[in-house]
Write a protein that holds these residues in place. Structure first.
Motif, short mmCIF file in Angstrom:
data_model
loop_
_atom_site.label_atom_id
_atom_site.label_comp_id
_atom_site.label_asym_id
_atom_site.label_seq_id
_atom_site.Cartn_x
_atom_site.Cartn_y
_atom_site.Cartn_z
N TYR A 158 17.89 -47.83 -83.31
CA TYR A 158 16.66 -47.13 -82.93
C TYR A 158 16.72 -46.85 -81.43
CZ TYR A 158 14.97 -49.01 -87.38
OH TYR A 158 14.82 -49.34 -88.70
N ARG A 159 16.64 -45.57 -81.06
CA ARG A 159 16.66 -45.19 -79.64
C ARG A 159 15.23 -45.00 -79.12
NH1 ARG A 159 21.81 -44.32 -78.28
NH2 ARG A 159 23.14 -43.92 -80.06
N ASP A 160 15.06 -45.24 -77.82
CA ASP A 160 13.72 -45.10 -77.21
C ASP A 160 12.67 -45.84 -78.03
OD1 ASP A 160 14.57 -43.60 -75.05
OD2 ASP A 160 14.41 -41.72 -76.18
N ALA A 161 13.01 -47.05 -78.38
CA ALA A 161 12.14 -47.84 -79.26
C ALA A 161 12.15 -49.30 -78.82
CB ALA A 161 12.61 -47.72 -80.70
N LEU A 162 11.20 -50.04 -79.34
CA LEU A 162 11.11 -51.46 -79.04
C LEU A 162 10.82 -52.20 -80.34
CD1 LEU A 162 10.88 -53.67 -76.76
CD2 LEU A 162 8.39 -53.28 -76.85
N ILE A 163 11.68 -53.17 -80.65
CA ILE A 163 11.42 -54.02 -81.82
C ILE A 163 10.66 -55.25 -81.36
CG2 ILE A 163 12.53 -55.57 -83.50
CD1 ILE A 163 14.68 -53.49 -83.93
N THR A 164 9.55 -55.53 -82.04
CA THR A 164 8.79 -56.76 -81.77
C THR A 164 8.47 -57.43 -83.11
OG1 THR A 164 6.55 -55.85 -81.98
CG2 THR A 164 7.61 -55.61 -79.82
N PRO A 165 8.02 -58.67 -83.08
CA PRO A 165 7.53 -59.27 -84.33
C PRO A 165 6.34 -58.47 -84.86
CG PRO A 165 7.86 -60.94 -82.62
CD PRO A 165 7.98 -59.60 -81.94
N GLY A 166 6.12 -58.51 -86.16
CA GLY A 166 4.95 -57.87 -86.75
C GLY A 166 3.68 -58.45 -86.14
N PHE A 167 2.64 -57.62 -86.06
CA PHE A 167 1.37 -58.09 -85.50
C PHE A 167 0.64 -58.98 -86.51
CE2 PHE A 167 1.49 -53.86 -83.11
CZ PHE A 167 2.12 -54.44 -82.01
N ILE A 168 -0.17 -59.87 -85.96
CA ILE A 168 -0.94 -60.81 -86.78
C ILE A 168 -2.42 -60.58 -86.52
CG2 ILE A 168 -1.42 -63.27 -87.17
CD1 ILE A 168 1.57 -63.76 -86.33
N ASN A 220 -0.02 -49.78 -89.24
CA ASN A 220 -0.36 -50.21 -87.89
C ASN A 220 0.50 -51.37 -87.40
OD1 ASN A 220 -2.88 -48.76 -86.68
ND2 ASN A 220 -3.26 -48.90 -88.88
N GLY A 221 1.47 -51.76 -88.19
CA GLY A 221 2.40 -52.80 -87.75
C GLY A 221 1.91 -54.22 -87.95
N THR A 222 0.85 -54.39 -88.71
CA THR A 222 0.34 -55.74 -88.98
C THR A 222 0.97 -56.27 -90.27
OG1 THR A 222 -1.73 -55.34 -87.83
CG2 THR A 222 -1.73 -57.10 -89.47
N THR A 223 1.65 -57.40 -90.15
CA THR A 223 2.37 -57.94 -91.31
C THR A 223 1.70 -59.20 -91.87
OG1 THR A 223 3.86 -58.96 -89.70
CG2 THR A 223 4.63 -56.94 -90.79
N ILE A 233 8.56 -55.01 -86.41
CA ILE A 233 8.17 -53.60 -86.35
C ILE A 233 9.01 -52.86 -85.30
CG2 ILE A 233 5.84 -54.03 -87.17
CD1 ILE A 233 4.80 -53.95 -84.35
N VAL A 234 9.09 -51.56 -85.48
CA VAL A 234 9.78 -50.71 -84.53
C VAL A 234 8.74 -49.81 -83.88
CG1 VAL A 234 11.61 -49.02 -84.21
CG2 VAL A 234 11.80 -50.73 -86.05
N LEU A 235 8.56 -49.97 -82.57
CA LEU A 235 7.59 -49.16 -81.83
C LEU A 235 8.33 -48.02 -81.13
CD1 LEU A 235 5.53 -52.11 -80.29
CD2 LEU A 235 4.91 -50.67 -82.24
N ASP A 236 7.76 -46.82 -81.24
CA ASP A 236 8.43 -45.60 -80.79
C ASP A 236 7.87 -45.16 -79.43
OD1 ASP A 236 9.48 -43.08 -80.45
OD2 ASP A 236 8.48 -42.20 -82.19
N THR A 283 2.38 -45.00 -83.12
CA THR A 283 3.44 -45.67 -82.36
C THR A 283 4.36 -46.48 -83.26
OG1 THR A 283 1.69 -45.90 -80.72
CG2 THR A 283 3.76 -47.00 -80.23
N VAL A 284 3.87 -46.83 -84.45
CA VAL A 284 4.64 -47.71 -85.34
C VAL A 284 5.56 -46.85 -86.21
CG1 VAL A 284 4.50 -49.47 -87.14
CG2 VAL A 284 2.79 -49.41 -85.31
N LYS A 285 6.84 -46.88 -85.87
CA LYS A 285 7.81 -46.04 -86.59
C LYS A 285 8.20 -46.66 -87.92
CE LYS A 285 12.43 -44.05 -85.79
NZ LYS A 285 12.08 -42.65 -86.04
N GLU A 286 8.34 -47.98 -87.95
CA GLU A 286 8.75 -48.65 -89.19
C GLU A 286 8.25 -50.10 -89.17
OE1 GLU A 286 12.80 -47.84 -90.16
OE2 GLU A 286 12.67 -48.82 -92.13
N THR A 287 7.92 -50.59 -90.34
CA THR A 287 7.44 -51.97 -90.48
C THR A 287 8.27 -52.68 -91.55
OG1 THR A 287 5.20 -51.26 -89.92
CG2 THR A 287 5.41 -53.40 -91.00
N PHE A 288 8.72 -53.89 -91.22
CA PHE A 288 9.52 -54.70 -92.15
C PHE A 288 8.77 -55.99 -92.49
CE2 PHE A 288 12.50 -51.98 -90.00
CZ PHE A 288 13.50 -51.71 -90.92
N ALA A 289 8.78 -56.35 -93.75
CA ALA A 289 8.20 -57.63 -94.19
C ALA A 289 9.27 -58.39 -94.96
CB ALA A 289 6.99 -57.39 -95.08
#
Ligand code: GUN
Ligand code: ZN
Length: 434
Positions: free
Chosen positions: A64-74, A128-131, A384-387, A419-425
């Motif tokens: 993923y370019r120009d992106a930031l991976i963070t933990p899913g939101f709670i 919205n990136g909330t897992t 999550i992948v933030l764009d 902003t949330v490009k992809e969400t993984f659970a």
């Protein structure tokens, strides 16, 4: 590497601790060019690409370019049955409940309706990136069955419960101390600890439960390991005055719950906007948690949450949207409003503290930090992948940013579902924006 391993390459950021406890620098880990390795739904390793790439022969790498991976939101406080009344005009808490909330919740006697809304709600969380979320159902036990069935199908880590409410509400929304206890117990037996699901004993708030109901709720809370307790506390001045009238023998609002053994680890109280020092102290010493719900506190005109006071008392605090009192499913938007709430009190909310609140802080307030909240090996791969290029304005703002903290801050102010490009659970992609 086995072929069960998936690799994700991007900038990667996660919280390690509360900045209030360890300082900002020690509170996070950041890889400008990082790799997150996932195996069987869990985090295998996170690190710099330069270190991990040599070990990844034969492993397919998603970049993923120009992106930031963070933990899913709670999200530590939200009502799924209120999805359809988000953005309802003109009232503060008690009138808002009577005018909008109670009529909407009545429809959840119908399980098919509950299933429809649960599907819409979970989709919205993932967009919205909330897992993980701590979720109110309605008084109807089938509302919780519908919710857990939908969450189970997506293998999400979710916590929910049936509302307990035996007075000061329309007849079609009330239970009794005995039926509320029995229905909750049935749901606990069916769902608590099943896969990644957990149950929360859920008295709505002190005014809608009799002492008899709160007594039985406290008994139930003590009967099963790792059960949650989820309610509201000190949100609105008229509500607080009403509690005083209804429970004259108690020292204050929190004491009503404390008296009935509804405090302790895994007890989560939404709001706590108007708590005195003794109540904060008591929350901390019992290991209870507060959910800070910025968009709701502003929208319902409830007041300004004092995060710094909670830090000083050592109270666990997570972030909540409180939809439908809250106005957005986005934790980025919650952080935007949280920042302004702190500004109005002459206080600060740093970008790293914001990250902590939305991820590891939420996990700690739910006593789930052994499972979620950051990328420690063995935790659930909820991420999550933030764009950075989600909107033209965000993209342009990012081009001016000179540091990680500046980028993160702009994300929390300008970011939302776009902003949330992809969400993984649990390692599985459960939302793709494009
Ligand atoms: N207090 C009791 N019930 C509710 C509710 O549904 N929403 C909010 N924000 N506060 C409450
Ligand atoms: Zn609420």
């Amino acid at each position: 590497m086995t072929n069960n391993v998936n690799a994700y390459r991007s900038a990667i950021l996660h919280s390690l601790a509360d900045p209030a406890e360890v300082g900002i620098e020690a509170s996070y880990q950041y890889f400008e060019d990082g790799i997150l390795l996932v195996e069987n739904g869990q985090v295998l390793e996170v690190g710099a690409a330069s270190e991990l790439l040599p070990k990844l022969q034969g492993v397919e790498i998603r970049e993923y370019r120009d992106a930031l991976i963070t933990p899913g939101f709670i999200d530590t406080h939200i009502h799924y049955p209120q999805t359809g009344i988000i953005a309802s005009y003109g009232e503060q808490l008690l009138d808002w409940l009577n005018t909008y909330t109670f009529p909407a919740e009545g429809a959840f006697a119908d399980k098919a309706h509950a299933a429809d809304v649960a599907g819409i709600f979970l989709k919205e969380l993932l967009r919205n990136g909330t897992t993980t979320a701590l979720v109110f159902g309605t008084v109807h036990k089938q509302s919780v069955d519908a919710f857990f069935e939908a969450a189970q199908a997506l293998n999400l880590r979710m916590i929910a419960g049936k509302v307990l409410m035996d007075r000061h509400a329309p007849d079609f929304l009330t239970d009794t101390p005995e039926s509320g206890y029995a229905d909750s117990k049935e749901l606990i037996e069916r769902w608590h600890g099943k896969g990644r699901l957990h149950y929360a004993v859920t008295p709505r708030f002190a005014p809608t439960s009799s002492d008899a109901q709160l007594e039985l709720a406290g008994k139930l809370f003590g009967e099963y390991p790792d059960l949650y307790m989820h309610t509201h506390l000190s949100e609105n001045k008229a509500e607080i005055a009403w509690v005083k009238e209804l429970f004259p023998a108690r020292k204050g609002y929190l004491d009503v719950y404390d008296h009935h053994k509804l405090t302790g680890p895994r007890a989560v109280f939404a709001h706590g906007v108007h708590l005195c020092d003794d109540e904060c102290k008591r929350l901390a010493e019992t290991g209870s948690a507060l959910s800070f719900c910025p968009t709701s506190n502003l929208f319902l005109g409830s007041g300004l949450f004092d995060l710094e006071k909670m830090e000083q008392h050592g109270v666990r605090v997570g972030l909540g949207t409180d939809v439908g009192g809250g106005t957005s499913f986005s934790q980025l938007q919650s952080l935007n409003e949280a920042y302004k709430i702190m500004q109005l009190q002459g206080k600060k909310l740093s970008p790293m503290k914001s990250l902590y609140l939305a991820t590891l802080g939420g996990a700690r307030s739910l006593y789930l930090d052994d499972r979620i909240g950051n990328f420690q090996t063995g935790k659930d791969a909820d991420f999550i992948v933030l764009d950075y290029n989600a909107t033209p304005l965000l993209s342009y703002r990012m081009q001016q940013a000179r540091s990680l903290e500046e980028r993160l801050f702009a994300l929390t102010i300008l970011g939302d579902d776009r902003t949330v490009k992809e969400t993984f659970a649990a390692g599985r992609s459960v939302h793709q924006r494009d």
